[in-house]
Scaffold this motif. Structure first.
Motif, PDB file in Angstrom:
ATOM      1  N   THR A 174       0.902  -1.093  -0.040  1.00 27.49           N
ATOM      2  CA  THR A 174       0.030  -0.015  -0.033  1.00 27.49           C
ATOM      3  C   THR A 174       0.804   1.335  -0.209  1.00 27.49           C
ATOM      4  O   THR A 174       0.319   2.405  -0.024  1.00 27.49           O
ATOM      5  CB  THR A 174      -1.018  -0.071   1.233  1.00 27.49           C
ATOM      6  OG1 THR A 174      -0.103   0.000   2.331  1.00 27.49           O
ATOM      7  CG2 THR A 174      -1.796  -1.231   1.316  1.00 27.49           C
ATOM      8  N   ALA A 175       2.039   1.140   0.234  1.00 23.31           N
ATOM      9  CA  ALA A 175       3.035   2.407   0.246  1.00 23.31           C
ATOM     10  C   ALA A 175       3.218   3.085  -1.011  1.00 23.31           C
ATOM     11  O   ALA A 175       3.494   4.242  -1.000  1.00 23.31           O
ATOM     12  CB  ALA A 175       4.339   1.880   1.185  1.00 23.31           C
ATOM     13  N   GLY A 176       3.451   2.327  -2.115  1.00 21.08           N
ATOM     14  CA  GLY A 176       3.840   3.062  -3.321  1.00 21.08           C
ATOM     15  C   GLY A 176       5.359   2.999  -3.578  1.00 21.08           C
ATOM     16  O   GLY A 176       5.967   2.881  -2.663  1.00 21.08           O
ATOM     17  N   ILE A 177       5.782   3.510  -4.668  1.00 19.49           N
ATOM     18  CA  ILE A 177       7.278   3.626  -4.897  1.00 19.49           C
ATOM     19  C   ILE A 177       7.916   4.555  -3.987  1.00 19.49           C
ATOM     20  O   ILE A 177       9.101   4.518  -3.398  1.00 19.49           O
ATOM     21  CB  ILE A 177       7.380   4.096  -6.388  1.00 19.49           C
ATOM     22  CG1 ILE A 177       6.850   2.944  -7.334  1.00 19.49           C
ATOM     23  CG2 ILE A 177       9.043   4.163  -6.795  1.00 19.49           C
ATOM     24  CD1 ILE A 177       7.590   1.596  -7.153  1.00 19.49           C
ATOM     25  N   GLY A 178       7.151   5.585  -3.617  1.00 22.83           N
ATOM     26  CA  GLY A 178       7.886   6.687  -3.014  1.00 22.83           C
ATOM     27  C   GLY A 178       7.995   6.388  -1.454  1.00 22.83           C
ATOM     28  O   GLY A 178       9.033   6.448  -0.565  1.00 22.83           O
ATOM     29  N   GLY A 179       6.985   5.834  -0.973  1.00 22.83           N
ATOM     30  CA  GLY A 179       6.927   5.233   0.331  1.00 22.83           C
ATOM     31  C   GLY A 179       7.993   4.206   0.787  1.00 22.83           C
ATOM     32  O   GLY A 179       8.516   4.219   1.596  1.00 22.83           O
ATOM     33  N   MET A 180       8.233   3.265  -0.337  1.00 25.48           N
ATOM     34  CA  MET A 180       9.052   2.102  -0.210  1.00 25.48           C
ATOM     35  C   MET A 180      10.264   2.847  -0.270  1.00 25.48           C
ATOM     36  O   MET A 180      11.058   2.240   0.486  1.00 25.48           O
ATOM     37  CB  MET A 180       8.709   1.108  -1.262  1.00 25.48           C
ATOM     38  CG  MET A 180       7.582   0.283  -1.114  1.00 25.48           C
ATOM     39  SD  MET A 180       7.487  -1.265  -2.227  1.00 25.48           S
ATOM     40  CE  MET A 180       7.881  -0.801  -4.070  1.00 25.48           C
ATOM     41  N   GLY A 181      10.805   3.539  -1.046  1.00 22.61           N
ATOM     42  CA  GLY A 181      11.937   4.218  -1.066  1.00 22.61           C
ATOM     43  C   GLY A 181      12.060   4.859   0.362  1.00 22.61           C
ATOM     44  O   GLY A 181      13.461   4.830   0.721  1.00 22.61           O
ATOM     45  N   ALA A 182      11.236   5.611   0.737  1.00 23.18           N
ATOM     46  CA  ALA A 182      11.499   6.337   2.201  1.00 23.18           C
ATOM     47  C   ALA A 182      11.498   5.121   3.409  1.00 23.18           C
ATOM     48  O   ALA A 182      12.488   5.390   4.108  1.00 23.18           O
ATOM     49  CB  ALA A 182      10.251   6.938   2.428  1.00 23.18           C
ATOM     50  N   TYR A 183      10.877   4.016   3.287  1.00 27.64           N
ATOM     51  CA  TYR A 183      11.102   3.117   4.339  1.00 27.64           C
ATOM     52  C   TYR A 183      12.483   2.533   4.197  1.00 27.64           C
ATOM     53  O   TYR A 183      13.189   2.293   5.210  1.00 27.64           O
ATOM     54  CB  TYR A 183       9.836   2.084   4.072  1.00 27.64           C
ATOM     55  CG  TYR A 183       8.321   2.276   4.536  1.00 27.64           C
ATOM     56  CD1 TYR A 183       8.558   2.866   5.743  1.00 27.64           C
ATOM     57  CD2 TYR A 183       7.434   2.058   3.805  1.00 27.64           C
ATOM     58  CE1 TYR A 183       7.125   3.266   6.096  1.00 27.64           C
ATOM     59  CE2 TYR A 183       6.317   2.404   4.297  1.00 27.64           C
ATOM     60  CZ  TYR A 183       6.123   2.884   5.433  1.00 27.64           C
ATOM     61  OH  TYR A 183       4.785   3.222   5.862  1.00 27.64           O
ATOM     62  N   ALA A 184      12.988   2.158   2.980  1.00 24.45           N
ATOM     63  CA  ALA A 184      14.189   1.687   2.716  1.00 24.45           C
ATOM     64  C   ALA A 184      15.203   2.366   3.157  1.00 24.45           C
ATOM     65  O   ALA A 184      16.383   2.103   3.723  1.00 24.45           O
ATOM     66  CB  ALA A 184      14.409   1.362   1.147  1.00 24.45           C
TER      67      ALA A 184
END
Length: 114
Positions: free
Chosen positions: A49-59
Motif C-alpha cells: 500500500t506504500a507505493g514507490i515513494g513510500g517504499m523508497g522512504a522506508y528503505a
C-alpha cells in the motif's frame, strides 16, 4: 592435544581466541534472516500500500537506522567497562530486556484488555 603448546602445556593463544571470537558475519546474517520470517506478514501489506515513494522512504530510513545500530553496537561493545559488564551479566540482561520489550508491546497494544 589440540590447543596445547607442546613446550609447557599452556593453552595456545590462537585456539583460545578462536573460542572467544564470537559468531562471524555470515552466522549473524543467517540467524537474522531466519528470525525475520514473521516480519513478512507485517511488511508485505505495508509495502503493497506504500507505493514507490513510500517504499523508497522506508528503505532509506531502514538502511540509515541499521547503520546507526551497527555503529552504536561497535562503539559500546569496544568500551572496556561496558564490554566487561556485558560479558559478566549479558546472559541475564538480554532475556530481561527482551521480556520487558515484549510486555511493553503487549500492554501498549491493549492485549490485556480483552
Amino acid at each position: 592435544m589440540a590447543g596445547k603448546d607442546h613446550r609447557d602445556g599452556a593453552v595456545d593463544e590462537e585456539a583460545e581466541q578462536g573460542k572467544e571470537a564470537g559468531p562471524g558475519p555470515l552466522e549473524v546474517a543467517v540467524v537474522t534472516f531466519a528470525n525475520g520470517g514473521d516480519n513478512i506478514g507485517v511488511y508485505v501489506p505495508v509495502f503493497a500500500t506504500a507505493g514507490i515513494g513510500g517504499m523508497g522512504a522506508y528503505a532509506a530510513v531502514f538502511l540509515v537506522l541499521v547503520a546507526v545500530w551497527c555503529f552504536a553496537g561497535t562503539f559500546f561493545a569496544t568500551r572496556p567497562v561496558i564490554a566487561q559488564a556485558l560479558a559478566r551479566r549479558g546472559r541475564i540482561l538480554l532475556p530481561l530486556v527482551l521480556i520487558a520489550i515484549g510486555l511493553l508491546v503487549l500492554i501498549e497494544g491493549g492485549a490485556f484488555g480483552l
